[in-house]
Design a protein around this motif. Structure first.
Motif, PDB file in Angstrom:
ATOM      1  N   LEU A   1       0.836  -1.203   0.000  1.00  0.00           N
ATOM      2  CA  LEU A   1       0.000   0.000   0.000  1.00  0.00           C
ATOM      3  C   LEU A   1       0.874   1.258   0.000  1.00  0.00           C
ATOM      4  O   LEU A   1       0.632   2.198  -0.777  1.00  0.00           O
ATOM      5  N   ALA A   2       1.913   1.248   0.836  1.00  0.00           N
ATOM      6  CA  ALA A   2       2.791   2.416   0.903  1.00  0.00           C
ATOM      7  C   ALA A   2       3.472   2.664  -0.433  1.00  0.00           C
ATOM      8  O   ALA A   2       3.514   3.798  -0.933  1.00  0.00           O
ATOM      9  N   SER A   3       3.978   1.598  -1.055  1.00  0.00           N
ATOM     10  CA  SER A   3       4.691   1.830  -2.312  1.00  0.00           C
ATOM     11  C   SER A   3       3.716   2.075  -3.456  1.00  0.00           C
ATOM     12  O   SER A   3       4.041   2.768  -4.417  1.00  0.00           O
ATOM     13  N   GLY A   4       2.486   1.570  -3.318  1.00  0.00           N
ATOM     14  CA  GLY A   4       1.454   1.865  -4.315  1.00  0.00           C
ATOM     15  C   GLY A   4       1.122   3.353  -4.334  1.00  0.00           C
ATOM     16  O   GLY A   4       1.025   3.967  -5.405  1.00  0.00           O
ATOM     17  N   LEU A   5       0.939   3.931  -3.164  1.00  0.00           N
ATOM     18  CA  LEU A   5       0.664   5.368  -3.067  1.00  0.00           C
ATOM     19  C   LEU A   5       1.852   6.164  -3.604  1.00  0.00           C
ATOM     20  O   LEU A   5       1.695   7.152  -4.332  1.00  0.00           O
ATOM     21  N   ASP A   6       3.050   5.709  -3.258  1.00  0.00           N
ATOM     22  CA  ASP A   6       4.264   6.385  -3.715  1.00  0.00           C
ATOM     23  C   ASP A   6       4.390   6.337  -5.244  1.00  0.00           C
ATOM     24  O   ASP A   6       4.829   7.310  -5.863  1.00  0.00           O
ATOM     25  N   ASP A   7       3.993   5.212  -5.837  1.00  0.00           N
ATOM     26  CA  ASP A   7       4.042   5.086  -7.299  1.00  0.00           C
ATOM     27  C   ASP A   7       3.198   6.169  -7.978  1.00  0.00           C
ATOM     28  O   ASP A   7       3.605   6.752  -8.978  1.00  0.00           O
ATOM     29  N   VAL A   8       1.992   6.400  -7.430  1.00  0.00           N
ATOM     30  CA  VAL A   8       1.120   7.420  -8.021  1.00  0.00           C
ATOM     31  C   VAL A   8       1.863   8.753  -8.076  1.00  0.00           C
ATOM     32  O   VAL A   8       1.906   9.421  -9.112  1.00  0.00           O
TER      33      VAL A   8
END
Lengths: 205, 205, 205
Positions: free
Chosen positions: B81-88
């Motif tokens: 979730l953390a890296s998913g948000l960061d990807d955006v």
């Protein structure tokens, strides 16, 4: 041979088989698209329907994983296999969609070799899905898909060489490269499916 | 309803909410960039700062996962979730960066539809993060983000059709396509975040 | 310090070290390719051989994971590390292959900075692999690779700005961008390897 402690509910195998069979249909549509006198709008419409049908099967698998207490193999592997099959369809649909979106009129002959690899991969994948239940005779499948992916990669690179040979204008190269890339991604996605099947085999047998 | 055996430490939810709120700010910067009289250098600078701030939050989440004995949900899901948000954020920053890097002067109007989808996804994501604690009322969020992603995909394809219509020179198409691709990847990354939230919901509730 | 319950079979560390050492060789071939008087066909041939040798090591690791009862760290981490190292080689080989496939005659000077980052990452990775056994003195490695990736990203963006500056024709830009993208993906793959090592360290130490 290890004891199989999983229940013998064959629904998952049937759903995977239906998903892979949809890919055989999609691959045939790709081949139709390449025909000189193809009705591209009609092919694109049927491809959209095929993609939609495949989506439905994928959602059915996911729903069933979430509502079933004991699954035939690990939940994450079921997810991976279902979305791997779905990825193949998405890339095939993308290729067809780009042809009409970009209003490409003539497709390079080299695409035939790529589509033939896709058709062969689709048939092999559809044939192997029912064998997930016994987990037998699967190794020929993934070895052959890996071989086909290598073959496809060679065709892909040959196609790129043709595109950049100077015979095409830059804008045309841009369009065609997007389409060729979609086909190559479909082949890569078949290889990923084969790798997932191999991993399930290692874990479960 | 299942017993929640996880401790009620709300720090993770606050960090996820801060990360998603940073995305709302980033999406607003994208909208500013499209304005006819935008000070692009200033927008790019503020975007870099926003991206840096988001990075800090991601690192704080990772540090906390590694140093906390019991986490509110599985470590791998928190990472995802953390890296998913960061990807955006990375894709939004990439889009802004490419505009100045390529010295693009006029952006096609079609980009507005894509940026509106991004803004809507960002607001929905930021609103849903605090609800991770109760795991309630999350389904509308991921259903709506999936719907927006479909909408965004249609806008994306329409934009490509415009780019390749012959109205732009090949080099300009190359530049603009990179920018449009970054926006589309940002939308896809929002959908991945929504899928991660859905999976957490399935596992934990 | 936690008790290490894993057996002291050093074969996996040796295989990872051999795989990373192959990357050092591959990075040197990239540097040779940039030399003004390079025999590009010969370099491409040696790169293919290097890639093949790296593949063999990866398969050896996978075989060994599947046939070993107790592994030095989690199977999935061993897979991830092996395929992460293999990815780097694939992208390096792709870059070399595209140069000959596209019949590119002159490569922009900016590529030197990217290849230097790749060489440095390769050496650092190869040096760190034997330290996986003690899990000591690894943090400098991943911190430095992350720093190099940032540096590489700046070089990458500078190279893109040059490509799109108007000094190159559209078709040439298309070709060179593919090559530059492969180099950038190699650097990203080094960063992923470093992240995997960091995660192994967190889990196991």
């Amino acid at each position: 041979m290890a004891l199989r402690l999983r229940p013998v509910d064959s629904t998952f195998y049937e759903l995977f088989t239906r998903s892979a069979t949809a890919l055989v249909g999609g691959a045939e549509l790709l081949a139709e698209l390449l025909a000189r006198d193809a009705d591209r709008a009609a092919v694109a419409q049927r491809m959209r329907e095929a993609e939609h049908a495949c989506d439905e099967i994928t959602h059915e698998i996911v729903r069933r994983v979430n509502s079933t207490f004991v699954t035939p193999f690990d939940r994450e592997d079921i997810y991976a296999l279902a979305s791997g099959l779905d990825d193949v369809m998405d890339y095939m649909e993308e290729a067809v969609d780009l042809v009409s979106l970009y209003e490409v009129t003539s497709l390079p002959e080299e695409l035939t070799a790529l589509v033939e690899v896709i058709q062969r991969c689709a048939v092999l994948t559809a044939e192997s899905m029912p064998r997930l239940q016994s987990l037998k005779d699967l190794d020929e499948y993934w070895i052959e898909v890996n071989r086909l992916e290598n073959l496809g990669d060679k065709s892909y690179r040959r196609t790129l060489a043709t595109l950049f040979s100077g015979a095409y204008e830059a804008l045309e190269v841009l369009k065609l490269k997007d389409i060729v890339d979609s086909l190559e991604k479909a082949i890569d996605a078949f290889e990923r499916v084969a790798n997932i099947v191999e991993q399930i085999h290692v874990k479960e047998s």
